[in-house]
Design a protein around this motif. Structure first.
Motif: not given
Length: 87
Positions: A6-9, A32, A35, A37-38, A63, A86
């Protein structure tokens, strides 16, 4: 979990937040979009079933993950544990 990173946690420390788990995921999904994400719920052994609710949603959405901390409490520790877990 898939082979993606993921790009974002998003780390969500929680205690007794069962009714807020599904709405939080829905709001993250809406906010989001686009994006990868998780979300990691870090639950301090809530008696209301917060961890079970997060895990149940995680069964159908990769996710969503949950860490249940037993015998440990505290916001900073929960955040750190989530960050270390993460992707």
């Amino acid at each position: 979990m898939t082979d993606r990173t993921p790009e974002l946690s998003v780390i969500v420390p929680c205690y007794n937040e069962r009714p807020n788990v599904a709405p939080m995921i829905a709001k993250l999904d809406a906010a989001l979009g686009g994006i990868d994400w998780e979300v990691i719920f870090v639950d301090d052994d809530s008696p209301d079933g917060t961890a079970a609710a997060a895990r149940a949603l995680g069964e159908s959405d990769t996710r969503v993950r949950c860490i249940r901390r037993i015998g440990r409490r505290g916001l900073a520790g929960a955040c750190l544990e989530g960050m270390l877990a993460s992707q």
